[in-house]
Design a protein around this motif. Structure first.
Motif, PDB file in Angstrom:
ATOM      1  N   SER A   1     136.974 118.547   7.832  1.00 46.19           N
ATOM      2  CA  SER A   1     135.978 119.611   7.786  1.00 46.19           C
ATOM      3  C   SER A   1     136.306 120.708   8.795  1.00 46.19           C
ATOM      4  CB  SER A   1     134.576 119.058   8.048  1.00 46.19           C
ATOM      5  OG  SER A   1     134.493 118.545   9.358  1.00 46.19           O
ATOM      6  N   VAL A   2     135.850 121.921   8.479  1.00 49.30           N
ATOM      7  CA  VAL A   2     135.978 123.054   9.394  1.00 49.30           C
ATOM      8  C   VAL A   2     134.654 123.802   9.440  1.00 49.30           C
ATOM      9  CG1 VAL A   2     138.457 123.381   9.040  1.00 49.30           C
ATOM     10  CG2 VAL A   2     136.848 124.651   7.642  1.00 49.30           C
ATOM     11  N   LEU A   3     134.430 124.486  10.538  1.00 47.38           N
ATOM     12  CA  LEU A   3     133.264 125.343  10.710  1.00 47.38           C
ATOM     13  C   LEU A   3     133.778 126.758  10.908  1.00 47.38           C
ATOM     14  CD1 LEU A   3     130.203 125.819  11.411  1.00 47.38           C
ATOM     15  CD2 LEU A   3     130.851 125.377  13.779  1.00 47.38           C
ATOM     16  N   PHE A   4     133.212 127.720  10.160  1.00 40.29           N
ATOM     17  CA  PHE A   4     133.647 129.104  10.367  1.00 40.29           C
ATOM     18  C   PHE A   4     132.480 129.975  10.797  1.00 40.29           C
ATOM     19  CE2 PHE A   4     132.199 129.581   5.994  1.00 40.29           C
ATOM     20  CZ  PHE A   4     131.686 130.860   5.972  1.00 40.29           C
ATOM     21  N   ASP A   5     132.840 131.081  11.429  1.00 32.21           N
ATOM     22  CA  ASP A   5     131.873 132.071  11.905  1.00 32.21           C
ATOM     23  C   ASP A   5     132.273 133.419  11.327  1.00 32.21           C
ATOM     24  OD1 ASP A   5     129.761 133.135  13.559  1.00 32.21           O
ATOM     25  OD2 ASP A   5     131.344 133.945  14.827  1.00 32.21           O
ATOM     26  N   LEU A   6     131.307 134.146  10.830  1.00 33.57           N
ATOM     27  CA  LEU A   6     131.566 135.456  10.249  1.00 33.57           C
ATOM     28  C   LEU A   6     130.537 136.434  10.783  1.00 33.57           C
ATOM     29  CD1 LEU A   6     133.078 137.198   8.114  1.00 33.57           C
ATOM     30  CD2 LEU A   6     131.357 136.438   6.477  1.00 33.57           C
ATOM     31  N   ARG A   7     131.004 137.546  11.315  1.00 35.01           N
ATOM     32  CA  ARG A   7     130.116 138.603  11.809  1.00 35.01           C
ATOM     33  C   ARG A   7     130.478 139.897  11.102  1.00 35.01           C
ATOM     34  NH1 ARG A   7     127.776 136.499  16.816  1.00 35.01           N
ATOM     35  NH2 ARG A   7     128.062 134.272  16.465  1.00 35.01           N
ATOM     36  N   ILE A   8     129.504 140.557  10.531  1.00 32.34           N
ATOM     37  CA  ILE A   8     129.710 141.840   9.859  1.00 32.34           C
ATOM     38  C   ILE A   8     129.121 142.927  10.759  1.00 32.34           C
ATOM     39  CG2 ILE A   8     129.290 143.219   7.782  1.00 32.34           C
ATOM     40  CD1 ILE A   8     130.921 140.652   7.246  1.00 32.34           C
ATOM     41  N   ALA A   9     129.924 143.895  11.112  1.00 32.22           N
ATOM     42  CA  ALA A   9     129.458 145.002  11.955  1.00 32.22           C
ATOM     43  C   ALA A   9     128.319 145.737  11.259  1.00 32.22           C
ATOM     44  CB  ALA A   9     130.618 145.948  12.247  1.00 32.22           C
ATOM     45  N   GLY A  10     127.358 146.179  12.041  1.00 30.24           N
ATOM     46  CA  GLY A  10     126.148 146.810  11.523  1.00 30.24           C
ATOM     47  C   GLY A  10     126.397 147.912  10.504  1.00 30.24           C
ATOM     48  N   GLN A  11     127.369 148.767  10.754  1.00 32.23           N
ATOM     49  CA  GLN A  11     127.619 149.895   9.857  1.00 32.23           C
ATOM     50  C   GLN A  11     128.210 149.451   8.519  1.00 32.23           C
ATOM     51  OE1 GLN A  11     129.219 149.309  12.730  1.00 32.23           O
ATOM     52  NE2 GLN A  11     131.365 149.930  12.642  1.00 32.23           N
ATOM     53  N   HIS A  12     128.644 148.192   8.402  1.00 33.21           N
ATOM     54  CA  HIS A  12     129.253 147.703   7.164  1.00 33.21           C
ATOM     55  C   HIS A  12     128.345 146.751   6.391  1.00 33.21           C
ATOM     56  CE1 HIS A  12     132.948 149.643   8.253  1.00 33.21           C
ATOM     57  NE2 HIS A  12     132.959 149.011   9.414  1.00 33.21           N
ATOM     58  N   ARG A  13     127.160 146.506   6.899  1.00 30.10           N
ATOM     59  CA  ARG A  13     126.237 145.575   6.237  1.00 30.10           C
ATOM     60  C   ARG A  13     125.624 146.214   4.994  1.00 30.10           C
ATOM     61  NH1 ARG A  13     123.538 143.562  11.868  1.00 30.10           N
ATOM     62  NH2 ARG A  13     125.379 142.430  12.556  1.00 30.10           N
ATOM     63  N   GLY A  14     125.208 145.360   4.057  1.00 27.63           N
ATOM     64  CA  GLY A  14     124.537 145.827   2.851  1.00 27.63           C
ATOM     65  C   GLY A  14     125.479 146.289   1.755  1.00 27.63           C
ATOM     66  N   ARG A  15     126.755 145.992   1.880  1.00 28.59           N
ATOM     67  CA  ARG A  15     127.741 146.427   0.887  1.00 28.59           C
ATOM     68  C   ARG A  15     128.372 145.265   0.130  1.00 28.59           C
ATOM     69  NH1 ARG A  15     131.318 150.671   4.409  1.00 28.59           N
ATOM     70  NH2 ARG A  15     129.579 151.755   5.392  1.00 28.59           N
ATOM     71  N   GLY A  16     127.901 144.039   0.374  1.00 26.10           N
ATOM     72  CA  GLY A  16     128.484 142.881  -0.292  1.00 26.10           C
ATOM     73  C   GLY A  16     129.728 142.348   0.382  1.00 26.10           C
ATOM     74  N   ILE A  17     130.042 142.865   1.563  1.00 30.69           N
ATOM     75  CA  ILE A  17     131.234 142.430   2.274  1.00 30.69           C
ATOM     76  C   ILE A  17     131.115 140.963   2.688  1.00 30.69           C
ATOM     77  CG2 ILE A  17     132.593 142.744   4.389  1.00 30.69           C
ATOM     78  CD1 ILE A  17     131.925 145.768   4.131  1.00 30.69           C
ATOM     79  N   GLY A  18     129.937 140.551   3.130  1.00 34.19           N
ATOM     80  CA  GLY A  18     129.738 139.165   3.545  1.00 34.19           C
ATOM     81  C   GLY A  18     129.977 138.199   2.406  1.00 34.19           C
ATOM     82  N   ARG A  19     129.425 138.492   1.257  1.00 30.70           N
ATOM     83  CA  ARG A  19     129.603 137.636   0.077  1.00 30.70           C
ATOM     84  C   ARG A  19     131.084 137.537  -0.296  1.00 30.70           C
ATOM     85  NH1 ARG A  19     125.522 139.095  -4.264  1.00 30.70           N
ATOM     86  NH2 ARG A  19     124.286 138.053  -2.697  1.00 30.70           N
ATOM     87  N   ALA A  20     131.767 138.675  -0.317  1.00 26.69           N
ATOM     88  CA  ALA A  20     133.196 138.690  -0.658  1.00 26.69           C
ATOM     89  C   ALA A  20     134.018 137.973   0.407  1.00 26.69           C
ATOM     90  CB  ALA A  20     133.677 140.131  -0.824  1.00 26.69           C
ATOM     91  N   ALA A  21     133.677 138.161   1.676  1.00 28.91           N
ATOM     92  CA  ALA A  21     134.417 137.511   2.757  1.00 28.91           C
ATOM     93  C   ALA A  21     134.250 135.994   2.709  1.00 28.91           C
ATOM     94  CB  ALA A  21     133.954 138.054   4.106  1.00 28.91           C
ATOM     95  N   VAL A  22     133.036 135.526   2.463  1.00 31.74           N
ATOM     96  CA  VAL A  22     132.815 134.078   2.351  1.00 31.74           C
ATOM     97  C   VAL A  22     133.620 133.513   1.179  1.00 31.74           C
ATOM     98  CG1 VAL A  22     131.104 132.275   1.875  1.00 31.74           C
ATOM     99  CG2 VAL A  22     130.566 134.102   3.494  1.00 31.74           C
ATOM    100  N   ALA A  23     133.619 134.200   0.046  1.00 29.66           N
ATOM    101  CA  ALA A  23     134.410 133.745  -1.112  1.00 29.66           C
ATOM    102  C   ALA A  23     135.886 133.661  -0.758  1.00 29.66           C
ATOM    103  CB  ALA A  23     134.190 134.673  -2.300  1.00 29.66           C
ATOM    104  N   TRP A  24     136.398 134.673  -0.061  1.00 25.77           N
ATOM    105  CA  TRP A  24     137.799 134.686   0.331  1.00 25.77           C
ATOM    106  C   TRP A  24     138.113 133.543   1.296  1.00 25.77           C
ATOM    107  CZ3 TRP A  24     140.580 135.177   4.848  1.00 25.77           C
ATOM    108  CH2 TRP A  24     141.952 135.416   4.688  1.00 25.77           C
TER     109      TRP A  24
END
Length: 102
Positions: free
Chosen positions: A14-37
């Protein structure tokens, strides 16, 4: 934004990951795409990997949606583990995804 595989355990697979999206980039679906990647890369590059874990602040609805849309399941909640800059304490939502979930 930034992402890190924080820790891994060869014994448990198992692994644990951390993802932080900078405020100016939030709300664009980047988090969803990054988690998928991240999921695709980890499971493709590490055939013995059994599960991926993630944690987020309980009120971070955007990250919770990003995780859930990538077949992560809510597995637990830790009480008052996340402290804000203003001293407010928040619970942490714990998520997990098994290789067989996808």
């Amino acid at each position: 934004g930034a992402g890190n595989v924080i820790s891994g355990n060869k014994r448990t697979g198992s692994v644990l990951f951390d993802l932080r999206i900078a405020g100016q980039h939030r709300g664009r679906g980047i988090g969803r795409a990054a988690v998928a990647w991240i999921v695709d890369r980890l499971f493709a590059d590490y055939p013995s990997l059994h599960r991926i874990e993630a944690a987020t602040r309980i009120d971070n609805q955007a990250m919770r949606r990003a995780l859930e849309s990538n077949q992560f399941r809510l597995e637990g909640q830790l009480r008052q583990t996340w402290s804000s800059d203003h001293g407010t304490r928040y619970d942490t939502a714990l998520y997990g995804r098994l290789r067989t979930d996808g």
